[in-house]
Design an enzyme around this catalytic site. Sequence first.
Site, PDB file in Angstrom:
ATOM      1  N   CYS A 115       1.485 -78.596 -56.671  1.00 35.96           N
ATOM      2  CA  CYS A 115       1.522 -77.062 -56.836  1.00 35.96           C
ATOM      3  C   CYS A 115       0.076 -76.588 -57.073  1.00 35.96           C
ATOM      4  O   CYS A 115      -0.055 -75.289 -56.713  1.00 35.96           O
ATOM      5  CB  CYS A 115       2.547 -76.578 -57.706  1.00 35.96           C
ATOM      6  N   GLU A 151       7.390 -72.811 -64.268  1.00 39.87           N
ATOM      7  CA  GLU A 151       6.194 -73.031 -63.866  1.00 39.87           C
ATOM      8  C   GLU A 151       6.583 -73.394 -62.248  1.00 39.87           C
ATOM      9  O   GLU A 151       7.219 -74.477 -62.058  1.00 39.87           O
ATOM     10  CB  GLU A 151       5.597 -74.523 -64.476  1.00 39.87           C
TER      11      GLU A 151
END
Length: 490
Positions: A288, A255
């Site tokens: 993010c 990720e």
Amino acid sequence: MSEFIKINEINISSDHYIAGQRVAAKHYLDVFSPIDGRLLGKVANGSPEIINQAIEAAEQAFPAWSALSAAERKVYLDKFADEIGKRNDDFALVESNDAGVLLSRMQHGVVKRVQLNIRHFAEQALTLQDHTINTNQAEHLVRHDPAGVVVIITPWNAPLMLSTWKLGPALASGNTCILKPPEWAPCTSSLLADAAQAAGLPPGVLNIVQGNGAESGSGLVADPRVARISFTGSVPTAKLIAQSAAQNLVPCSLELGGKSPFIVLAGADIDNAAATAALMYRNAGQVCLAGTRLLVHESIKSDFVKAMRGYVEALTVGDPRDPATEVGPIIHQRQVERVAGFIERAKSAGATVLWGGAKHEYGELYFQPTLVTNLKQDDEIVQNEVFGPVLTLQTFSSDDQVIAMANGTDYGLGGVCYGEQSHATEISKRIRTGFIWVNSFGIRDLEAPFGGIKRSGIGREGGNWSFEFFCDIKDVVVPKKPFRASFSQR
């Protein structure tokens, strides 16, 4: 000799945690607080000997832990979550000092989510019974078998939440784990070890190897005894991990970063969209999944910028332990320099800074919420993740144009789309990304998939997607009629 970090009256072990015991290191690394740059203490750095010890402990614990039923593991994991809850204020205060995150969010939201990460997957693992597929020839019993030793590597922007987001399904499905916390914010991972020990988690089920990526991280991901690697962090580090994992054909869940579009269509609720856009500065932009590229219809640009400016000017930048603070510090001086470099290069290329653009007067690691405009699609600041309180603003005139702009980077993690509901939903379907929020932001459900495409990652976390990764899927084939081997001749 064992080392400790002390934050207020909280003692945090600096040592590794292996097989239920604290293990001292030969070398320790300095840990600083981004709040004021003070030295918090030292944290153990891994070595080949420590890595081998941790993997051996996890291997030895695996047979007994994996042999337990999901219900039996759930008893341990519920106690683990209970122990985390008992330490709510400690976890909150330590991560605020260590990572610079808002104390109020930790106290009232994050630690509760951390407990839920453990409880939810422990409960969901109960549903991983044999799934039966009936055909004319056979009954297929599809099993989720634990993979083995799992290495989990987490970033510094949300170390506690992201650690348990991975540990929950990994442990619940019967794996044993080695957690490698971030070098710049390791302290709450050490507190997790204390909670695990207090909960009676069997030795070796959860191990923590402290240190930097070059030594601790690289050694762990290169070991052929590791069955799974789950990483959240930067693209360059992910490439190194993938290269090491490839040597042993070890599956990776990655990720990674984002450069997510925040689309504001002509029919949007401008004030609501502007208020949500201001939220992108939260955690000093070190998120993010934040929508950092504002793509605003040209007909509403002026009204949107005016509304957003009002929300941004009301933001309080300061000490994250102060309840009034809404934007805290950037994690490290190197990251501050990186953020400032993006802005200076953008200005040199002709961009305009509408607000912010420099360090904040509060301190060396604090940066002004910043908005940059007058940009081209191929500009560096549009294409690459800044990971600071910096947003870009571009305008569009048509649906096709904004879709092309939104899809016009190498990233594909998240997104936001504000507009008339049906219109925004149709636009969102055409955006190439792992997930996108329509007229909202930050809604998360542990049963839903999370992850990105392109440079934003490989794989999905959440719900059964987590279990699909952390388990080996096996088909036990039971024939419905007696089977007799035979060789046919032509």
